[in-house]
Design a protein around this motif. Structure first.
Motif, short mmCIF file in Angstrom:
data_model
loop_
_atom_site.label_atom_id
_atom_site.label_comp_id
_atom_site.label_asym_id
_atom_site.label_seq_id
_atom_site.Cartn_x
_atom_site.Cartn_y
_atom_site.Cartn_z
N ASP A 209 0.83 -1.20 0.00
CA ASP A 209 0.00 0.00 0.00
C ASP A 209 0.87 1.25 0.00
N LYS A 210 1.93 1.22 0.79
CA LYS A 210 2.83 2.38 0.85
C LYS A 210 3.50 2.61 -0.50
N LEU A 211 3.87 1.54 -1.18
CA LEU A 211 4.49 1.66 -2.50
C LEU A 211 3.54 2.34 -3.48
N ARG A 212 2.27 1.93 -3.48
CA ARG A 212 1.28 2.54 -4.40
C ARG A 212 1.12 4.03 -4.14
N ARG A 213 1.25 4.42 -2.88
CA ARG A 213 1.00 5.82 -2.52
C ARG A 213 2.22 6.72 -2.71
N THR A 214 3.41 6.11 -2.84
CA THR A 214 4.62 6.91 -2.96
C THR A 214 5.23 6.88 -4.36
N ILE A 215 5.02 5.80 -5.11
CA ILE A 215 5.40 5.78 -6.53
C ILE A 215 4.08 5.69 -7.30
N VAL A 216 3.52 6.84 -7.58
CA VAL A 216 2.14 6.87 -8.08
C VAL A 216 2.06 6.68 -9.59
N ASP A 217 3.18 6.80 -10.29
CA ASP A 217 3.19 6.60 -11.74
C ASP A 217 3.66 5.18 -12.06
N GLN A 218 2.71 4.30 -12.34
CA GLN A 218 3.07 2.90 -12.55
C GLN A 218 3.62 2.62 -13.94
N ASP A 219 3.70 3.65 -14.76
CA ASP A 219 4.37 3.52 -16.05
C ASP A 219 5.82 4.01 -15.97
N SER A 220 6.23 4.50 -14.81
CA SER A 220 7.56 5.11 -14.67
C SER A 220 8.64 4.04 -14.53
N LYS A 221 9.89 4.45 -14.81
CA LYS A 221 11.03 3.55 -14.63
C LYS A 221 11.18 3.17 -13.16
N GLU A 222 10.91 4.12 -12.27
CA GLU A 222 11.04 3.84 -10.83
C GLU A 222 10.13 2.68 -10.43
N TRP A 223 8.91 2.68 -10.96
CA TRP A 223 7.99 1.58 -10.63
C TRP A 223 8.45 0.28 -11.27
N LYS A 224 8.77 0.34 -12.55
CA LYS A 224 9.13 -0.88 -13.28
C LYS A 224 10.43 -1.49 -12.77
N ASN A 225 11.31 -0.66 -12.23
CA ASN A 225 12.60 -1.17 -11.75
C ASN A 225 12.58 -1.53 -10.27
N TRP A 226 11.42 -1.46 -9.63
CA TRP A 226 11.33 -1.78 -8.20
C TRP A 226 11.73 -3.24 -7.97
N GLN A 227 12.62 -3.46 -7.01
CA GLN A 227 13.21 -4.78 -6.82
C GLN A 227 12.48 -5.65 -5.81
N GLY A 228 11.58 -5.11 -5.04
CA GLY A 228 10.93 -5.89 -3.99
C GLY A 228 9.80 -6.76 -4.50
N LEU A 229 9.18 -7.49 -3.56
CA LEU A 229 8.06 -8.37 -3.89
C LEU A 229 6.77 -7.58 -4.17
N GLU A 230 6.73 -6.34 -3.70
CA GLU A 230 5.46 -5.61 -3.71
C GLU A 230 4.94 -5.34 -5.12
N GLN A 231 5.81 -4.95 -6.03
CA GLN A 231 5.35 -4.45 -7.34
C GLN A 231 4.53 -5.47 -8.13
N PRO A 232 4.99 -6.70 -8.33
CA PRO A 232 4.17 -7.65 -9.10
C PRO A 232 2.87 -8.03 -8.39
N VAL A 233 2.92 -8.07 -7.06
CA VAL A 233 1.70 -8.41 -6.31
C VAL A 233 0.67 -7.30 -6.43
N VAL A 234 1.13 -6.06 -6.35
CA VAL A 234 0.22 -4.92 -6.49
C VAL A 234 -0.44 -4.93 -7.86
N GLU A 235 0.34 -5.17 -8.90
CA GLU A 235 -0.24 -5.18 -10.24
C GLU A 235 -1.27 -6.30 -10.39
N ALA A 236 -0.99 -7.47 -9.84
CA ALA A 236 -1.95 -8.57 -9.89
C ALA A 236 -3.20 -8.24 -9.07
#
Length: 586
Positions: free
Chosen positions: A151-178
């Motif tokens: 939840d914190k990731l969604r609220r702090t990297i709000v542009d999910q098309d950005s390089k920052e989002w796509k390059n996120w290394q943790g478990l959160e990013q793919p789970v959030v997208e799903a």
């Protein structure tokens, strides 16, 4: 609105140069206000003036804040100034504003992919979909910590098309997208999705910004430091690109919701902009000087403020050699009676026992139960949750318990609140029929001693069940209402509650206050008792980063500055470094 009421109240601001400067500001303005600085008073008097002198129908003024409790406080203050929440004024939480003023009217017009009809996921539905997303993505049950971090990731990297989002290394990013895909597939949106969709509407469509400007030429935002990056970016787009006048009020030193994505630097950044007037309220009308001086040691860059009347205040320390339960028992059995004896005008409700976690709250409640104390509890263990529908229900209960005679709550207040909730009713005949059912129920249950269980069952049939069926934006609150009804049954925590006690939210001058440090924000008490201030508890052993450690200091700062007269700090053996800092300043 009575001009004499707010004009008379404005006279009191002349005794404080900074409050008067904020009141008389004519453009964009940030009011930086420390604890007890009178920021809500200043803001509401200014709001009343703007409605009277600058906002002309059909235009409106919007006042956005963090929680339903904050909305209720502002509404109460405005009522005393003769200001009604009518067609010219919108009081709303940020989620409610984004849903009703942006997502519902504009999302489908812009082609954004949102559910139709739009249904807000309940907490249980959201948890289940997140769990399913984790299983689908990583093939295992989700660890408890992952949801909060996601939840914190969604609220702090709000542009999910950005390089920052796509390059996120943790478990959160793919789970959030799903998880987001599952929400959409199931015809739902969650709270973060509402705000992120609103941001896309504001930043991506000039005509949407212009529509907002046409409707709301002035937007006031309270507790700005708690509201996060998406709202900050919406504010910048509205202020700089279409000229919405922004008035923001808050205190970076009281930013304590980092786990939700709040970032204290956002308010500072807004205040530093060349097209924004910055006003700092410097007087503290609540705390004694010793409490103020000690609290400032907790901040890396403390602001300049002082007590308005030179009261001293006291801070006392207790090494008790026992756990949180033992500390709470000592506080209730020994300290509280002493405080009441020494201060004959105080009641139990003038004292608060504060703690950091739900487990400590359970310990405090168990101690109070053992010693026979009545208490008002404000944490996740409380069966009365602060939701929009529950806030309105407590107003209804207060009216039924005697407000209809005393005028503390009027039928007009209740009907205005109901109409704000029942937004989907558009046909006049349907509005009149639904309103008649509500009024009939209220007049039939004007009995303060009626059991809460029976009253909730009645109002559910009269209107609340219909609200949850017809208002998709409130679907997430249905579980909370059902939990409330369950708690009011014979074996529940609220089994002894009447309509009157519920109308007071269980609060009474003859009950001590048990609450988390987070929940105490915005409140004040003659005496504050804090338990379990052990080394490793605050900051906790899990506060590893500088950001987390700094926020723990701000949280402790909030606790200290709830006190008017005295603070009592308790620990078992080894005091927290934060307690040591305070001790050195006393």
């Amino acid at each position: 609105m009575s001009k004499s009421l707010y004009a008379g109240a404005a006279e009191s601001l002349k005794q404080n140069d900074e409050q008067l400067e904020a009141y008389e500001s004519e453009g964009n303005c940030v009011v930086l206000a420390g604890p007890g600085a009178g920021k809500t008073k200043t803001m509401t008097i200014k709001l009343a003036r703007l409605l009277e002198e600058e906002v002309r129908a059909p235009q409106r003024l919007a006042c956005i804040t963090y929680s339903n409790a904050c909305v209720g406080e502002i509404r109460s203050r405005l009522k005393k100034l003769g200001v009604a929440e009518d067609s010219r004024l919108l009081l709303a939480t940020v989620h409610s504003f984004c849903l009703t003023q942006l997502v519902l009217p504009y999302a489908r017009l812009t082609g954004l992919e949102v559910p139709d009809p739009l249904v807000v996921a309940s907490p249980t539905q959201s948890r289940q979909l997140f769990e399913n997303a984790h299983l689908k993505t990583l093939g295992s049950p989700a660890p408890k910590w992952l949801r909060m971090e996601s939840d914190k990731l969604r609220r702090t990297i709000v542009d999910q098309d950005s390089k920052e989002w796509k390059n996120w290394q943790g478990l959160e990013q793919p789970v959030v997208e799903a998880y987001q895909r599952l929400l959409l597939e199931n015809g739902m949106i969650d709270f973060d999705g509402i705000v992120l969709t609103a941001l896309r509407l504001i930043e991506g469509h000039k005509w949407v910004r212009e529509c907002v400007r046409a409707k709301f030429p002035i937007i006031i935002i309270d507790e700005y430091q708690d509201l996060g990056l998406p709202l900050h970016r919406m504010v910048l787009a509205l202020m700089n690109e279409v000229g919405v006048r922004i008035i923001a009020v808050g205190d970076p030193d009281q930013s304590i919701y980092g786990f939700t994505g709040a970032q204290p630097w956002l308010l500072k950044e807004l205040a530093a902009r060349p097209n924004v007037q910055r006003v700092r309220l410097k007087l503290n009308y609540r705390c004694g000087d010793q409490i103020i001086a000690a609290s400032k040691t907790l901040l890396p860059d403390p602001s300049e403020f002082k007590s308005h009347d030179g009261r001293q205040g006291t801070i006392l320390f207790y090494q008790l050699g026992c756990d949180a339960r033992g500390q709470a028992e000592y506080a209730l059995e020994t300290l509280v009676p002493t405080l009441l004896k020494e201060n004959e005008k105080w009641k139990l409700g003038d004292i608060a026992l504060l703690y950091r976690s739900l487990n400590e709250g359970n310990s405090a409640a168990a101690a109070a139960d053992k010693l026979g104390y009545g208490y008002f509890r404000l944490d996740n263990g409380s069966p009365i949750k602060r939701t929009r529908v529950n806030e309105w229900l407590t107003d209804c209960a207060r009216w039924c318990a005697g407000g209809w005679e005393t005028g503390t709550v009027t039928l007009g207040d209740i009907l205005k609140g109901w109409r704000g909730i029942r937004r989907s009713l558009t046909r006049e005949g349907d509005v009149l029929a639904a309103r008649a059912r509500l009024i009939s129920f209220l007049f039939a249950t004007r009995e303060a001693t009626m059991s809460l269980r029976d009253w909730l069952a009645g109002i559910a049939g009269a209107c609340v069940n219909e609200i949850f069926t017809e208002e998709p934006g409130l679907g997430d609150e249905q579980e909370t209402f059902e939990d409330l009804r369950e708690a009011a049954k014979s074996a529940g925590k609220l089994s002894g509650y009447t309509v009157e006690t519920f109308g007071n939210q269980g609060r009474s001058p003859d009950q001590i206050n048990l609450m988390t440090l987070h929940s105490s924000k915005g409140l004040e008490f003659q005496a504050v008792i804090m338990i379990n201030l052990e080394e490793g508890a605050i900051p906790s052993i899990y506060d590893k980063t500088k950001e987390a450690i700094d926020e723990a200091g701000r949280l402790f700062y909030v606790g200290l500055t709830r006190a008017v007269s005295s603070v009592h700090l308790m620990y078992a053996f080894n005091e927290s470094p934060l307690v040591t800092q305070v001790r050195r300043a006393t």
